[in-house]
Design a protein around this motif. Sequence first.
Motif, PDB file in Angstrom:
ATOM      1  N   PHE A  38      45.167  29.469  36.479  1.00  0.00           N
ATOM      2  CA  PHE A  38      43.743  29.251  36.206  1.00  0.00           C
ATOM      3  C   PHE A  38      42.882  29.923  37.280  1.00  0.00           C
ATOM      4  O   PHE A  38      41.945  30.658  36.975  1.00  0.00           O
ATOM      5  N   ILE A  39      43.225  29.699  38.533  1.00  0.00           N
ATOM      6  CA  ILE A  39      42.469  30.304  39.640  1.00  0.00           C
ATOM      7  C   ILE A  39      42.563  31.827  39.576  1.00  0.00           C
ATOM      8  O   ILE A  39      41.568  32.539  39.721  1.00  0.00           O
ATOM      9  N   GLY A  40      43.777  32.312  39.344  1.00  0.00           N
ATOM     10  CA  GLY A  40      43.979  33.763  39.287  1.00  0.00           C
ATOM     11  C   GLY A  40      43.208  34.440  38.172  1.00  0.00           C
ATOM     12  O   GLY A  40      42.590  35.487  38.366  1.00  0.00           O
ATOM     13  N   LYS A  41      43.230  33.836  36.994  1.00  0.00           N
ATOM     14  CA  LYS A  41      42.579  34.463  35.841  1.00  0.00           C
ATOM     15  C   LYS A  41      41.060  34.272  35.829  1.00  0.00           C
ATOM     16  O   LYS A  41      40.334  35.131  35.347  1.00  0.00           O
ATOM     17  N   CYS A  42      40.603  33.138  36.329  1.00  0.00           N
ATOM     18  CA  CYS A  42      39.162  32.841  36.250  1.00  0.00           C
ATOM     19  C   CYS A  42      38.366  33.289  37.480  1.00  0.00           C
ATOM     20  O   CYS A  42      37.196  33.639  37.357  1.00  0.00           O
ATOM     21  N   PHE A  43      38.961  33.229  38.653  1.00  0.00           N
ATOM     22  CA  PHE A  43      38.208  33.520  39.875  1.00  0.00           C
ATOM     23  C   PHE A  43      38.611  34.828  40.547  1.00  0.00           C
ATOM     24  O   PHE A  43      37.747  35.566  41.013  1.00  0.00           O
ATOM     25  N   VAL A  44      39.900  35.105  40.614  1.00  0.00           N
ATOM     26  CA  VAL A  44      40.350  36.356  41.239  1.00  0.00           C
ATOM     27  C   VAL A  44      40.179  37.505  40.265  1.00  0.00           C
ATOM     28  O   VAL A  44      39.661  38.554  40.595  1.00  0.00           O
ATOM     29  N   GLY A  45      40.621  37.292  39.044  1.00  0.00           N
ATOM     30  CA  GLY A  45      40.503  38.316  38.004  1.00  0.00           C
ATOM     31  C   GLY A  45      41.749  39.159  37.870  1.00  0.00           C
ATOM     32  O   GLY A  45      42.569  39.246  38.783  1.00  0.00           O
ATOM     33  N   LEU A 104      45.180  51.132  34.370  1.00  0.00           N
ATOM     34  CA  LEU A 104      44.931  52.401  33.679  1.00  0.00           C
ATOM     35  C   LEU A 104      43.453  52.706  33.509  1.00  0.00           C
ATOM     36  O   LEU A 104      43.049  53.869  33.513  1.00  0.00           O
ATOM     37  N   ILE A 105      42.642  51.662  33.363  1.00  0.00           N
ATOM     38  CA  ILE A 105      41.212  51.909  33.174  1.00  0.00           C
ATOM     39  C   ILE A 105      40.369  51.400  34.339  1.00  0.00           C
ATOM     40  O   ILE A 105      39.154  51.540  34.338  1.00  0.00           O
ATOM     41  N   GLY A 106      41.036  50.798  35.329  1.00  0.00           N
ATOM     42  CA  GLY A 106      40.332  50.353  36.526  1.00  0.00           C
ATOM     43  C   GLY A 106      39.316  49.254  36.299  1.00  0.00           C
ATOM     44  O   GLY A 106      38.311  49.177  36.996  1.00  0.00           O
ATOM     45  N   VAL A 107      39.558  48.423  35.315  1.00  0.00           N
ATOM     46  CA  VAL A 107      38.628  47.342  34.994  1.00  0.00           C
ATOM     47  C   VAL A 107      39.235  46.013  35.412  1.00  0.00           C
ATOM     48  O   VAL A 107      40.419  45.761  35.184  1.00  0.00           O
ATOM     49  N   THR A 108      38.429  45.174  36.051  1.00  0.00           N
ATOM     50  CA  THR A 108      38.855  43.824  36.394  1.00  0.00           C
ATOM     51  C   THR A 108      38.099  42.856  35.498  1.00  0.00           C
ATOM     52  O   THR A 108      36.879  42.955  35.376  1.00  0.00           O
ATOM     53  N   TYR A 109      38.836  41.974  34.860  1.00  0.00           N
ATOM     54  CA  TYR A 109      38.151  40.979  34.035  1.00  0.00           C
ATOM     55  C   TYR A 109      38.564  39.582  34.470  1.00  0.00           C
ATOM     56  O   TYR A 109      39.633  39.372  35.005  1.00  0.00           O
ATOM     57  N   ARG A 110      37.642  38.678  34.243  1.00  0.00           N
ATOM     58  CA  ARG A 110      37.873  37.271  34.543  1.00  0.00           C
ATOM     59  C   ARG A 110      37.655  36.476  33.269  1.00  0.00           C
ATOM     60  O   ARG A 110      36.696  36.728  32.545  1.00  0.00           O
ATOM     61  N   ILE A 111      38.520  35.541  33.048  1.00  0.00           N
ATOM     62  CA  ILE A 111      38.393  34.681  31.873  1.00  0.00           C
ATOM     63  C   ILE A 111      37.308  33.643  32.152  1.00  0.00           C
ATOM     64  O   ILE A 111      37.240  33.111  33.265  1.00  0.00           O
TER      65      ILE A 111
END
Length: 198
Positions: A48-55, A60-67
């Motif tokens: 949860f912390i990794g996906k929501c806060f760290v991202g 390949l496209i250099g995009v960081t996303y957060r849930i």
Amino acid sequence: MNLVERVKNILITPKTEWEVIKAENLTINQMFMQYAVILAAIPAVADFIGKCFVGITIPLIGVTYRIPIGTGIGYMISMYVLSLAGIYVVALIMDALAPSFGSTKNMVASMKVTVFSYTAAWIAGIFNILPFLGILSILGLYSLALLYMGMKTVKEVPPDKMVGYFLILIIAIIIVYFVISAIVGGIFLSGYMLDYMR
């Protein structure tokens, strides 16, 4: 049962600890409430912390996303609850197959092996807190060695039947967790990813 001591001993001196576990008079409820419920939260919360806060970065496209946090909480709770259910299902499968592999049906013994063998996977789940370290959760594969030792000691599987029983259980574990991941991922992540990619 001391949680910290049990974790330390099952990871460092598993052969001795399995003998201790075998002799313990534990109930299924105790194993779940005093051990599994606590440790299974580690990978769920870390994820949860990794996906929501760290991202999560897509290289390949250099995009960081957060849930979004709401989606992350739903995902975390669902994954946590279903992973505990998965433990129970694996123990049921282990117990149902026992007579076919020279062992005896004993749900408490099957639950002991299942719950305590998952220790390494749960502890390794801490690496999910930093998605780029997620690969280190592979250290959780040590749980398979713990499963093997636990089956041998607690379930008293005859040596000539051990490999077959162990391999069938690994297949069962893979199927159970593939189904859980597909359900949770399908519900919570696919919709978000589709929205994000638009």
